[in-house]
Design a protein around this motif. Structure first.
Motif: not given
Lengths: 294, 312
Positions: A261-274, A276-289
């Motif tokens: 997917f495009p990089h600006h949708m890439d807000s979560k890290r992969s689950i299988s790596s286990r 601690k911090d699952l979020y790279r950035f907050s999606k709501e801030k990006v989505k303000k259109k």
């Protein structure tokens, strides 16, 4: 151990399943690939005096990733990754399919193609499995011979071996035209894999499949592919399942396996790596259109 | 033996995979021949028999869930020994084990028979059966996670065959179904009885229940699985009745494979070779699950470790 000359020796000492063909650790010389894997949550190991670094744990799909997929646009990168996967399937199954169909099930081929195939095979005294194995061994010999030569001599070897010997083999009546096309396709397809370890695995996997196809026809191919899939399911790399986004099925991890997917949708890290911090950035801030004409 | 099982977290499976397990057990080798068997009993209203069978199986499944919910984390062997006492409990459990082994052999024999008739007439059946069984044993030796993975992956890799059925669907003659609702109720029930071989396999829920991670979300995947497999059988039956003439249905033993015989593309003419080869991916999860169930039963009842079973 007396000495560990290269990082691949370290891999062979610590891997989970030494008897398997498939590599369980990823070797890379590129610093950007190494840092990308560490940011994804993997472990990277550098060994003194060795130019390659090790990345673990890996899944089957990480051997088909290359860093250019990330740098290109997302649709083009996804296309190339799927092309590489398709290339792996072609490389493993095309020659065995030819052997099985020509030996046992010639009714599958459409009639116009069957006539030209019959013409080209009429001069060949050997059964298809024999000519297939002969040509495969020839290609492997060429590759081995050209691996350690200097550049100019290696190029000449490639031309001599590829073109001249191939044409001469057809004219001498040792092989048929169509088989040469298939074998060249498979050889090319196996070279598209970015990781050298996986490329060699795919090339070696072709030989038992050709034997099975020659013995049991299309059922042999099916038995062989079922065996490969079951073997892949059993493999683990540092304890993690080898087919990670597909078998322990995670929707979120499907992002970077076969398509991207495009990089600006890439807000979560992969689950299988286990991590601690699952979020790279907050999606709501990006989505303000904004609306159309604001 | 303990009534409640203590399963380690790394051997537990998500309830999401129950859909694939149930669907792949029920869509096995039986579906190839079942439309003809129902047609012989119920005539043109065979699709009503399938619906009756679906209602019956969902009732059975609800009863199974009720039984399993009474205990904390038990499977059928421990429930039987708890309720009926040791001797009768073990006897009933042995019936289950023998039943699973018979099922395994029927699936294997049917598939090798199909291979012999469709692809290789002079195939050596013993060698082929040994090869397929050794694949199943290799899978079972990997544990429950590999088995569930096999069901999941082979389900995905084999269901593209349903797309190929578009060509017979275009050629259905709807007048084959008229006049409708002519069969009597007993004939419909007899037809529903014929689906019993295909729809067996839900007993594996009895064995798999302790392995599931969260017992609360068990119901939805289960019922979706049953709906999916009954829908597939319904589509197969409707297609066979609509596509073939009444004499044609009785002429072939495996009607669903006959539907694929007329398929051809520009690059591959006889598609039924590929369909029969692909059917291995449909029947292998069946065999693997039954093999695991039989050996797991022996381990639970008689405390023989699962690895030693394969010496026979």
């Amino acid at each position: 151990m007396d000495s560990v000359e290269d990082s691949s020796l370290l891999i062979q000492l610590i891997e989970d399943h030494s008897l398997s063909i498939f590599p369980q650790f990823y070797e890379t010389e590129l610093p950007d690939r190494f840092s990308y894997s560490i940011c994804k949550g993997r472990i990277g190991v550098l060994v003194d005096n060795s130019p390659t670094g090790i990345v673990a744990p890996t899944s089957l799909f990480s051997f088909f990733e290359s860093t250019e997929d990330l740098y290109m646009r997302w649709n083009i990168g996804s296309f190339f990754r799927m092309l590489r996967f398709l290339a792996m399937l072609i490389s493993v199954f095309l020659t065995p399919f030819y052997v099985a169909v020509v030996t046992y099930h010639y009714e599958i081929i459409p009639t116009p193609l069957l006539i030209s195939l019959g013409q080209s095979r009429a001069n060949v005294p050997f059964p298809p499995i024999f000519e297939a194995i002969l040509l495969e061994l020839l290609i492997e010999l060429l590759r081995e011979a050209g691996a350690r030569l200097p550049t100019k001599v290696g190029q000449t070897m490639g031309i001599v071996g590829g073109i001249v010997v191939g044409t001469a083999a057809v004219q001498a009546g040792l092989t048929s035209n169509i088989l040469i096309i298939f074998i060249t396709l498979s050889a090319l397809a196996s070279l598209t894999v970015p990781s050298y370890l996986m490329g060699t695995t795919i090339r070696i996997l072709r030989f038992p499949m050709i034997l099975l196809a020659g013995l049991l026809g299309i059922i042999g191919i099916m038995l062989g592919s079922c065996f490969i899939i079951i073997h892949l399911l059993k493999l683990t790399s540092l304890g993690r399942p080898y087919l990670t986004p597909i078998y322990p099925f995670n929707w979120q991890d499907l992002n970077k396996t076969l398509f991207r997917f495009p990089h600006h949708m890439d807000s979560k890290r992969s689950i299988s790596s286990r991590l601690k911090d699952l979020y790279r950035f907050s999606k709501e801030k990006v989505k303000k259109k904004k609306d159309i004409d604001e | 033996m303990n009534v409640n099982l203590n399963i380690k977290p790394n051997q537990q499976i998500r309830s999401f995979y129950l859909f694939f397990i149930i669907a792949s057990i029920q869509i096995g080798v039986g579906i190839m021949g079942v439309p003809r068997l129902i047609y012989e009993e119920a005539g043109r209203d065979a699709w009503l028999s399938v619906l009756i069978a679906f209602c019956y199986i969902s009732l059975l499944l609800a009863v199974m869930l009720l039984i399993l919910k009474q205990y904390n984390n038990a499977d059928i062997f421990s429930i039987q020994t708890d309720i009926f006492g040791t001797f009768i409990g073990k006897l009933l459990g042995t019936f289950y084990i023998v039943y699973f082994m018979f099922n395994l052999f029927t699936v294997l024999i049917t598939y090798v028979e199909v291979l012999t008739i469709f692809i290789f007439p002079e195939l050596n059946k013993t060698v082929m059966s040994l090869l397929i069984i050794s694949l199943a044993i290799y899978t079972v030796l990997g544990g429950i996670r590999v088995i569930v993975g096999v069901c999941f992956l082979f389900f995905i890799f084999s269901h593209w065959l349903v797309v190929l059925l578009i060509e017979p669907i275009m050629d259905i003659d709807w007048t084959h179904f008229q006049p409708m609702f002519q069969a009597s109720f007993t004939e419909l029930l007899k037809g529903a009885k014929q689906t019993s071989y295909t729809l067996t396999g839900t007993e594996l829920l009895f064995l798999l229940y302790p392995f599931i991670q969260s017992k609360k979300t068990v119901k939805i995947p289960l019922f979706l699985g049953i709906i999916f497999s009954c829908l597939t059988i319904l589509i197969a039956t409707v297609l066979v009745i609509g596509y073939f003439t009444p004499e044609g249905i009785g002429a072939r033993e495996w009607s669903v494979l006959g539907l694929f015989k007329s398929q051809s593309f520009s690059f591959l003419e006889r598609f039924d070779y590929i369909v029969v080869a692909e059917w291995m991916m449909v029947s292998l999860p069946n065999m693997v699950l039954f093999c695991w169930a039989a050996t797991y039963g022996l381990k639970r009842l008689y405390h023989i470790p699962q690895k030693n079973h394969f010496i026979f």
